[in-house]
Design a protein around this motif. Structure first.
Motif, PDB file in Angstrom:
ATOM      1  N   UNK A 110       1.055   6.801  16.557  1.00 40.62           N
ATOM      2  CA  UNK A 110       1.264   8.039  15.794  1.00 40.62           C
ATOM      3  C   UNK A 110       1.757   9.149  16.720  1.00 40.62           C
ATOM      4  N   UNK A 120       0.851  -1.182   0.000  1.00 44.65           N
ATOM      5  CA  UNK A 120       0.000   0.000   0.000  1.00 44.65           C
ATOM      6  C   UNK A 120       0.886   1.230   0.000  1.00 44.65           C
ATOM      7  N   UNK A 121       0.271   2.367  -0.311  1.00 43.90           N
ATOM      8  CA  UNK A 121       1.025   3.613  -0.239  1.00 43.90           C
ATOM      9  C   UNK A 121       1.422   3.868   1.209  1.00 43.90           C
ATOM     10  N   UNK A 122       2.694   4.167   1.455  1.00 44.82           N
ATOM     11  CA  UNK A 122       3.069   4.457   2.841  1.00 44.82           C
ATOM     12  C   UNK A 122       2.344   5.702   3.348  1.00 44.82           C
ATOM     13  N   UNK A 123       2.072   5.728   4.638  1.00 38.87           N
ATOM     14  CA  UNK A 123       1.529   6.928   5.266  1.00 38.87           C
ATOM     15  C   UNK A 123       2.717   7.788   5.696  1.00 38.87           C
ATOM     16  N   UNK A 124       2.740   9.031   5.228  1.00 36.02           N
ATOM     17  CA  UNK A 124       3.859   9.918   5.538  1.00 36.02           C
ATOM     18  C   UNK A 124       3.331  11.117   6.322  1.00 36.02           C
ATOM     19  N   UNK A 125       3.769  11.228   7.563  1.00 39.72           N
ATOM     20  CA  UNK A 125       3.339  12.357   8.391  1.00 39.72           C
ATOM     21  C   UNK A 125       4.429  13.414   8.366  1.00 39.72           C
ATOM     22  N   UNK A 126       4.049  14.604   7.930  1.00 39.98           N
ATOM     23  CA  UNK A 126       5.018  15.692   7.885  1.00 39.98           C
ATOM     24  C   UNK A 126       5.054  16.409   9.231  1.00 39.98           C
ATOM     25  N   UNK A 184       3.487  13.646  -1.611  1.00 42.65           N
ATOM     26  CA  UNK A 184       4.723  13.957  -0.906  1.00 42.65           C
ATOM     27  C   UNK A 184       5.790  12.907  -1.214  1.00 42.65           C
ATOM     28  N   UNK A 185       5.330  11.650  -1.245  1.00 41.63           N
ATOM     29  CA  UNK A 185       6.274  10.563  -1.516  1.00 41.63           C
ATOM     30  C   UNK A 185       6.890  10.729  -2.907  1.00 41.63           C
ATOM     31  N   UNK A 204      -2.684   4.239  14.694  1.00 40.96           N
ATOM     32  CA  UNK A 204      -3.195   3.762  13.418  1.00 40.96           C
ATOM     33  C   UNK A 204      -3.917   2.428  13.645  1.00 40.96           C
TER      34      UNK A 204
END
Lengths: 194, 160
Positions: free
Chosen positions: B42, B3-9, B139-140, B36
């Motif tokens: 998180x 899956x698309x990684x979750x990226x927290x800025x 973002x990725x 999550x």
């Protein structure tokens, strides 16, 4: 699902150990836990029955070090192996980044291996994954026992896509870290591919 | 990748932290966690002490996964909240999409107060998490050079 936190500079990944009942999934985790420095690991959580059979899952977080300034943490899970805990297995596969299939090398467990492998493919599909596209390693465990199926024969029966295969004796640690390393490398390589 | 990684800025993480901090004060909680649904922690705020937050997050997610499956077996889609009441410490878990807002509270608060305050915070968290999910892919891709720069040696060095 890989979780990347730019604020805390962390990459978190989920690896699931799958396989038939009593194949040695928990023993793999136990060995990793026992062999890892305290600062690199969290607690080993076992949701087990009174007879120490995995009821829901085992879990341990493992920190491997930093890649380009990001801490890499792998969350290692096992599933309960017995056939009737299928609902639990489906839940644990949610968000998985890599899978280790632990096969029991004993002749009398061949059918159980095949059934469990088939179950893994089905449950991955239920969660929207395809075994062909996910980081995956095969471990042939219990190689020290007298009644094991020869390596070539067992591999050819269980191989799905040319995945790395490791012979193991999880109770003394043989092959345990090689297996972990292979699946972790695949997960990080997938991340690099984007 | 599965899956698309979750990226927290950084700025999203700080906003989440401030929502948790406010909720913690407003409902006089001991601690508040955002987790999550797959078990990844998180963020958290409050009296954590030596609590193992990673294990806590994993177990909270396992707990909700199990109760959600139970709900479906009796014809409910999901139990939007799960409560565990102890003699001194209690836990309230609110399910927000693919995240869980977990409040740990004691006799300084009440379940009613926690429920009311969590409702508003859930709305704020949901907005941030939606933004995180939306922007993760963009973002990725825009930051892909960072991931592409990871070499085989970088990966091998983790195991030496």
């Amino acid at each position: 699902m890989t979780f990347i936190n730019y604020a805390s500079r962390e990459i978190n990944c989920k690896i699931v150990y799958y396989g038939p009942g009593l194949c040695g999934k928990t023993t793999n985790l136990q060995h990793i836990y026992d062999s890892t420095a305290p600062q690199a690991k969290g607690k080993l959580i076992s949701l087990a029955t009174e007879t120490d059979r995995t009821l829901f899952f085992d879990f341990m977080p493992l920190e491997l070090g930093t890649v380009r300034g990001f801490k890499t943490r792998f969350h290692l899970y096992t599933v309960p192996g017995q056939v009737y805990y299928d609902a639990s297995r489906k839940l644990i596969l949610k968000g998985v980044d890599g899978v280790v299939f632990v096969a029991d090398s004993q002749e009398e467990r061949m059918d159980a291996n095949i059934e469990s492998l088939h179950n893994l493919e089905e449950n991955l599909q239920t969660q929207g994954y395809d075994l062909a596209n996910i980081p995956y390693v095969l471990q042939l465990n219990k190689r020290d026992l007298p009644n094991v199926i020869p390596f070539e024969e067992l591999s050819s029966e269980l191989l799905k896509k040319g995945e790395p295969v490791f012979e193991a004796v999880a109770k003394d640690g043989t092959g345990v870290f090689d297996t972990l390393k292979a699946v972790a490398k695949q997960v990080l390589t997938e991340l690099r591919k984007g | 990748m599965a899956e698309t990684p979750i990226i927290i800025q950084e700025h999203q993480f700080q906003r989440i932290k401030s929502v948790l901090a406010r909720l913690c004060v407003e409902c006089a909680a001991r601690a508040v966690f955002l987790v999550d649904r797959d078990g990844q922690p998180i963020a958290f705020h409050g009296e954590i002490g030596d609590m193992d937050t990673t294990s806590f997050s994993s177990l909270a997610a396992g707990n909700v996964a199990a109760t959600t499956s139970m709900a479906q077996l009796i014809g409910e889609e999901v139990f939007p909240a799960v409560v565990h009441e102890g003699e001194r410490e209690s836990i309230y878990i609110s399910v927000i999409g693919r995240s869980l807002l977990v409040v740990v509270f004691d006799e300084r608060s009440t379940l009613g107060l926690v429920k009311i305050r969590t409702k508003r915070a859930s709305h704020d968290v949901a907005m941030i998490i939606d933004e995180v999910a939306r922007e993760s892919e963009d973002y990725r891709l825009s930051q892909n050079s960072f991931f592409a720069e990871i070499t085989d040696d970088d990966i091998d060095s983790l195991f030496t």
